[in-house]
Design a protein around this motif. Structure first.
Motif, PDB file in Angstrom:
ATOM      1  N   PHE A   9     -51.071  20.791 -19.509  1.00  0.00           N
ATOM      2  CA  PHE A   9     -51.599  19.626 -18.819  1.00  0.00           C
ATOM      3  C   PHE A   9     -50.512  18.881 -18.047  1.00  0.00           C
ATOM      4  CE2 PHE A   9     -55.426  19.554 -21.787  1.00  0.00           C
ATOM      5  CZ  PHE A   9     -56.255  20.088 -20.816  1.00  0.00           C
ATOM      6  N   ARG A  10     -49.293  18.838 -18.575  1.00  0.00           N
ATOM      7  CA  ARG A  10     -48.181  18.208 -17.841  1.00  0.00           C
ATOM      8  C   ARG A  10     -47.905  18.959 -16.548  1.00  0.00           C
ATOM      9  NH1 ARG A  10     -45.217  17.368 -22.876  1.00  0.00           N
ATOM     10  NH2 ARG A  10     -44.158  19.304 -22.368  1.00  0.00           N
ATOM     11  N   ALA A  11     -47.901  20.285 -16.608  1.00  0.00           N
ATOM     12  CA  ALA A  11     -47.663  21.095 -15.406  1.00  0.00           C
ATOM     13  C   ALA A  11     -48.794  20.912 -14.400  1.00  0.00           C
ATOM     14  CB  ALA A  11     -47.509  22.566 -15.781  1.00  0.00           C
ATOM     15  N   GLU A  13     -50.738  18.311 -14.139  1.00  0.00           N
ATOM     16  CA  GLU A  13     -50.620  16.952 -13.597  1.00  0.00           C
ATOM     17  C   GLU A  13     -49.599  16.909 -12.462  1.00  0.00           C
ATOM     18  OE1 GLU A  13     -50.214  12.399 -15.185  1.00  0.00           O
ATOM     19  OE2 GLU A  13     -49.165  13.956 -16.315  1.00  0.00           O
ATOM     20  N   LYS A  14     -48.490  17.613 -12.626  1.00  0.00           N
ATOM     21  CA  LYS A  14     -47.482  17.665 -11.565  1.00  0.00           C
ATOM     22  C   LYS A  14     -48.044  18.348 -10.323  1.00  0.00           C
ATOM     23  CE  LYS A  14     -43.379  17.274 -14.422  1.00  0.00           C
ATOM     24  NZ  LYS A  14     -42.079  17.824 -14.777  1.00  0.00           N
ATOM     25  N   LEU A  15     -48.864  19.384 -10.513  1.00  0.00           N
ATOM     26  CA  LEU A  15     -49.512  20.024  -9.367  1.00  0.00           C
ATOM     27  C   LEU A  15     -50.420  19.032  -8.648  1.00  0.00           C
ATOM     28  CD1 LEU A  15     -50.596  23.547 -10.674  1.00  0.00           C
ATOM     29  CD2 LEU A  15     -48.807  23.023  -9.014  1.00  0.00           C
ATOM     30  N   PHE A  16     -51.235  18.310  -9.403  1.00  0.00           N
ATOM     31  CA  PHE A  16     -52.143  17.317  -8.813  1.00  0.00           C
ATOM     32  C   PHE A  16     -51.352  16.260  -8.042  1.00  0.00           C
ATOM     33  CE2 PHE A  16     -55.665  17.896 -12.260  1.00  0.00           C
ATOM     34  CZ  PHE A  16     -55.957  19.147 -11.745  1.00  0.00           C
ATOM     35  N   ASN A  17     -50.276  15.769  -8.636  1.00  0.00           N
ATOM     36  CA  ASN A  17     -49.454  14.746  -7.977  1.00  0.00           C
ATOM     37  C   ASN A  17     -48.820  15.254  -6.689  1.00  0.00           C
ATOM     38  OD1 ASN A  17     -50.031  12.851  -9.950  1.00  0.00           O
ATOM     39  ND2 ASN A  17     -48.217  13.317 -11.152  1.00  0.00           N
ATOM     40  N   ALA A  18     -48.590  16.562  -6.610  1.00  0.00           N
ATOM     41  CA  ALA A  18     -48.013  17.168  -5.414  1.00  0.00           C
ATOM     42  C   ALA A  18     -49.087  17.545  -4.385  1.00  0.00           C
ATOM     43  CB  ALA A  18     -47.190  18.403  -5.791  1.00  0.00           C
ATOM     44  N   GLY A  19     -50.348  17.261  -4.704  1.00  0.00           N
ATOM     45  CA  GLY A  19     -51.421  17.510  -3.744  1.00  0.00           C
ATOM     46  C   GLY A  19     -52.174  18.815  -3.932  1.00  0.00           C
ATOM     47  N   PHE A  20     -51.856  19.564  -4.966  1.00  0.00           N
ATOM     48  CA  PHE A  20     -52.562  20.820  -5.250  1.00  0.00           C
ATOM     49  C   PHE A  20     -53.689  20.509  -6.231  1.00  0.00           C
ATOM     50  CE2 PHE A  20     -48.188  21.847  -4.153  1.00  0.00           C
ATOM     51  CZ  PHE A  20     -48.390  22.737  -3.105  1.00  0.00           C
ATOM     52  N   VAL A  21     -54.851  20.162  -5.678  1.00  0.00           N
ATOM     53  CA  VAL A  21     -55.918  19.605  -6.496  1.00  0.00           C
ATOM     54  C   VAL A  21     -57.146  20.500  -6.616  1.00  0.00           C
ATOM     55  CG1 VAL A  21     -55.186  17.232  -6.090  1.00  0.00           C
ATOM     56  CG2 VAL A  21     -56.819  18.300  -4.525  1.00  0.00           C
ATOM     57  N   ILE A  43     -40.218  26.166 -17.751  1.00  0.00           N
ATOM     58  CA  ILE A  43     -41.456  26.376 -18.512  1.00  0.00           C
ATOM     59  C   ILE A  43     -42.663  26.028 -17.650  1.00  0.00           C
ATOM     60  CG2 ILE A  43     -42.835  25.493 -20.444  1.00  0.00           C
ATOM     61  CD1 ILE A  43     -40.195  25.287 -22.039  1.00  0.00           C
ATOM     62  N   GLU A  44     -42.588  24.919 -16.920  1.00  0.00           N
ATOM     63  CA  GLU A  44     -43.706  24.518 -16.067  1.00  0.00           C
ATOM     64  C   GLU A  44     -43.931  25.506 -14.931  1.00  0.00           C
ATOM     65  OE1 GLU A  44     -43.489  19.732 -16.928  1.00  0.00           O
ATOM     66  OE2 GLU A  44     -42.252  20.584 -15.332  1.00  0.00           O
TER      67      GLU A  44
END
Length: 69
Positions: A9-11, A13-21, A43-44
């Motif tokens: 989920f952390r990884a 979330e980072k994708l979502f924050n970078a615009g990969f939604v 790891i991510e």
């Protein structure tokens, strides 16, 4: 490799924050896109590679549950 759900989920979330939604944007993501993401751990990166594979193979639940087919 089995990663915890929290790590996944952390990884994600980072994708979502970078615009990969969505699935399309994640599948079209390039290595250069990963390199631009701040504070991304090895790891991510591995989790994101596994996520891309699971999206392509339509096995998201299997990915999230760490189960094998």
């Amino acid at each position: 490799m089995n990663h915890s759900l929290n790590q996944k989920f952390r990884a994600i979330e980072k994708l979502f924050n970078a615009g990969f939604v969505d699935e399309k944007s994640i599948l079209n993501m390039k290595l250069e896109d990963l390199l631009k993401m701040p504070n991304l751990t090895t790891i991510e990166v591995n989790i994101i590679i596994e996520l891309k594979r699971s999206i392509k193979d339509k096995t998201i639940i299997t990915f999230l549950s760490n189960s094998k087919n």
